[in-house]
Design an enzyme around this catalytic site. Structure first.
Site, PDB file in Angstrom:
ATOM      1  N   TRP A 212      -9.457   2.701   0.089  1.00  0.00           N
ATOM      2  CA  TRP A 212      -8.934   3.786  -0.765  1.00  0.00           C
ATOM      3  C   TRP A 212      -8.563   3.316  -2.176  1.00  0.00           C
ATOM      4  CZ3 TRP A 212      -3.203   5.267  -0.535  1.00  0.00           C
ATOM      5  CH2 TRP A 212      -2.410   4.184  -0.206  1.00  0.00           C
TER       6      TRP A 212
ATOM      7  N   SER B 106       0.829  -1.209   0.000  1.00  0.00           N
ATOM      8  CA  SER B 106       0.000   0.000   0.000  1.00  0.00           C
ATOM      9  C   SER B 106       0.861   1.256   0.000  1.00  0.00           C
ATOM     10  CB  SER B 106      -0.954   0.002   1.201  1.00  0.00           C
ATOM     11  OG  SER B 106      -0.240  -0.105   2.413  1.00  0.00           O
ATOM     12  N   GLU B 107       2.062   1.190   0.634  1.00  0.00           N
ATOM     13  CA  GLU B 107       3.012   2.283   0.509  1.00  0.00           C
ATOM     14  C   GLU B 107       4.450   1.784   0.508  1.00  0.00           C
ATOM     15  OE1 GLU B 107      -0.295   5.026   1.512  1.00  0.00           O
ATOM     16  OE2 GLU B 107       0.393   3.286   2.629  1.00  0.00           O
ATOM     17  N   THR B 108       5.250   2.487  -0.271  1.00  0.00           N
ATOM     18  CA  THR B 108       6.700   2.325  -0.255  1.00  0.00           C
ATOM     19  C   THR B 108       7.304   3.680   0.088  1.00  0.00           C
ATOM     20  OG1 THR B 108       6.707   0.532  -1.877  1.00  0.00           O
ATOM     21  CG2 THR B 108       8.740   1.797  -1.658  1.00  0.00           C
TER      22      THR B 108
ATOM     23  N   HIS C 261       2.092   4.386   8.594  1.00  0.00           N
ATOM     24  CA  HIS C 261       2.745   3.081   8.774  1.00  0.00           C
ATOM     25  C   HIS C 261       4.091   3.023   8.057  1.00  0.00           C
ATOM     26  CE1 HIS C 261       1.320   1.707   4.768  1.00  0.00           C
ATOM     27  NE2 HIS C 261       2.171   0.706   4.910  1.00  0.00           N
TER      28      HIS C 261
END
Length: 265
Positions: A197, A43-45, A72
């Site tokens: 999202w 979901s995020e890097t 996070h």
């Protein structure tokens, strides 16, 4: 490029929210960072680079776009720096020049984030239908985050939501996500929440820290307390503690490193 995978807001591997943390030796352009984030698929890097001493730039990318603020992935980046350097405090600067101050606190990591207000809003019925929500307690909107906040009556109903994501993404435009929350039915927590999202990232974020920029204040007012315990009732689950202090919110959580390697550029 040195790269780590970290499970955030948990003390167990394969729980919480996985984030990738990349430490490039050279400058990467936004297209390269986006391609890497899309390839990894979390979901995020986060991409972190030292500016001086304990100050680092930090940029966040979902598989679809750059995200200004991510809790996070900030926690994951902090875990890596605290584990690989002698630092006891860190200052991250994001793409909007917002300073994020981080400290060690016992076995947890304490992150300082800004606080944003929410406002009353209306949402399309088709959005509620796509989420499977029949009634809401409150409908609000965070302009800074472009996120809709929906409070519902039951934590059990929240845990059982099974959205139609095709219908959801077609139900609204111009937002980053929808946060659904409910007062806790567990004495160890104050509130539960889930974050959907598909407009900007994945269908559901397993554990979300950045939304505490407005969610902590929302519940602090409702529950008349400044220290709160939060539970994200996603499939992977995750927990965190928060504290509201005027224009700042402190987010405390744990993280576990699960992979260390090199991304070949």
């Amino acid at each position: 490029m040195k790269t780590y995978f970290v499970d955030s807001f948990t003390n167990e591997k394969f729980k919480g929210n996985p984030a990738a943390v990349c430490l490039p030796d050279t400058e990467l352009d936004a297209e390269s960072m986006q391609n890497i984030a899309t390839e990894i698929g979390f979901s995020e890097t986060a991409f972190i680079k030292q500016i001086k001493n304990n100050t680092y730039s930090i940029r966040f990318f979902s598989p679809k776009t750059e995200i200004p603020l991510c809790g996070h992935a900030t926690l994951a980046s902090s875990k890596i720096l605290f584990s690989t350097t002698a630092l006891n405090s860190i200052k991250f600067i994001n793409c909007d020049n917002v300073e994020l101050n981080i400290e060690k606190e016992a076995n947890k990591i304490k992150m300082q984030f800004p606080v944003y207000d929410t406002e009353q809003t209306e949402v399309p019925q088709k959005l509620l239908d796509a989420l499977g929500i029949s009634e809401t307690v409150e409908k609000r909107y965070s302009p800074n985050n472009k996120i809709i906040l929906l409070e519902i009556e039951s934590a059990k109903e929240l845990a059982n939501l099974n959205p139609d994501f095709t219908a959801l993404i077609n139900s609204h435009t111009g937002i980053n996500g929808v946060l659904v929350t409910a007062v806790s039915d567990n004495e160890n927590f104050d509130f539960h929440y889930r974050y959907f999202w598909p407009w900007a990232g994945t269908n559901e974020d397993p554990v979300t820290g950045g939304i505490q920029t407005f969610l902590t204040k929302y519940w602090a007012i409702k529950l008349n307390k400044t220290k709160l315990n939060a539970y994200q009732s996603s499939q992977r689950t995750g927990t965190m503690s928060t504290e509201l202090l005027q224009d700042k919110v402190y987010i405390l959580g744990e993280a576990v490193i699960v992979l260390e390697g090199e991304f070949i550029l």
